[in-house]
Write an enzyme that holds these catalytic residues in place. Structure first.
Site, PDB file in Angstrom:
ATOM      1  N   LYS A   3       0.832  -1.199   0.000  1.00  0.00           N
ATOM      2  CA  LYS A   3       0.000   0.000   0.000  1.00  0.00           C
ATOM      3  C   LYS A   3       0.866   1.249   0.000  1.00  0.00           C
ATOM      4  CE  LYS A   3      -1.538   2.197   3.464  1.00  0.00           C
ATOM      5  NZ  LYS A   3      -2.141   2.653   4.730  1.00  0.00           N
ATOM      6  N   ASP A  12      -6.309   0.926   1.003  1.00  0.00           N
ATOM      7  CA  ASP A  12      -6.391   1.232   2.427  1.00  0.00           C
ATOM      8  C   ASP A  12      -7.793   0.860   2.922  1.00  0.00           C
ATOM      9  OD1 ASP A  12      -8.050   3.151   1.406  1.00  0.00           O
ATOM     10  OD2 ASP A  12      -6.892   4.866   2.109  1.00  0.00           O
TER      11      ASP A  12
END
Length: 225
Positions: A127, A146
């Site tokens: 991420k 996320d």
């Protein structure tokens, strides 16, 4: 709801992205950063913390340790004193210093520009690496998933995955590559404005006609339990 074909799912995903682009044209990160090093640190700090919370602590943080070399020599305890208002500040202060040290020792003081190298940094996963590659280097190698993106992808019926990493694979399979770059920021804003975690505004949602969870937003989450 009958099983959806891959073709139909890809068409829906593309339309969702088109509408997101109209809702949030030219959207920018809410994190305040001036260079790749600051961005890495900001994203490290942002885990389970609001961007506003990060932006409150970074001015002092970067005034004291403005680059990898200075932060590499910092005492994690002192870094922790600066960022103690955000969640998990002890672990994050340690990761900030260790990441800076690796950038200096292994990458000549420059933030690396590949997924493999970024994921070697302490506290950095896909991420964070996706965000850094996209915003610092203009490289789109995936989609940063996320909590907001994971929630929306699930409610949109684009994934049944139980982890963000697995959800990213599903999204990459149904969203055209040329649209990957804006997904994270646009969906974050939509997740804050409309498709919120606790009280999603399904009645006024511009995606309601193509969202299988409209009116029952947690139908897929319930199935995972």
């Amino acid at each position: 709801m009958p099983r959806e074909s891959k073709k139909s799912k890809r068409e829906r995903a593309t339309e969702i992205c088109r509408r997101m682009g109209e809702l949030y044209p030219g959207v920018k990160s809410a994190l305040a950063f001036a260079n790749p090093f600051e961005l890495v640190i900001c994203v490290l700090l942002s885990a389970q913390t609001t961007d506003a919370g990060v932006n409150r602590v970074t001015p002092e943080l970067f005034s004291r340790w403005p680059d990898a070399e200075s932060m590499a020599a910092a005492d994690p305890v002192e870094v922790g004193e600066v960022i103690h208002s955000i969640g998990f500040w002890r672990a994050k202060s340690k990761h900030c210093v260790e990441t800076a040290q690796m950038i200096v020792s292994d990458f000549g003081g420059k933030v690396p520009g590949t997924m493999e190298e970024l994921c070697q940094l302490p506290g950095v996963g896909r991420k964070t690496a996706n965000i850094v590659l996209n915003k610092a280097f203009g490289v789109v190698d995936g989609i940063a998933v996320d909590t907001h993106v994971f929630r929306l992808a699930t409610r949109f019926g684009l994934t049944r995955a139980t982890t963000p990493a697995a959800a990213e694979k599903d999204l990459l399979d149904v969203i055209p590559r040329e649209l990957w770059g804006n997904v994270n920021e646009e969906w974050i804003h939509f997740g804050r404005d409309v498709c919120t975690a606790r009280s999603p505004k399904c009645a006024e949602c511009p995606m309601a006609d193509i969202c299988p969870s409209a009116g029952q937003p947690d139908r897929y989450f319930k199935r995972k339990k």
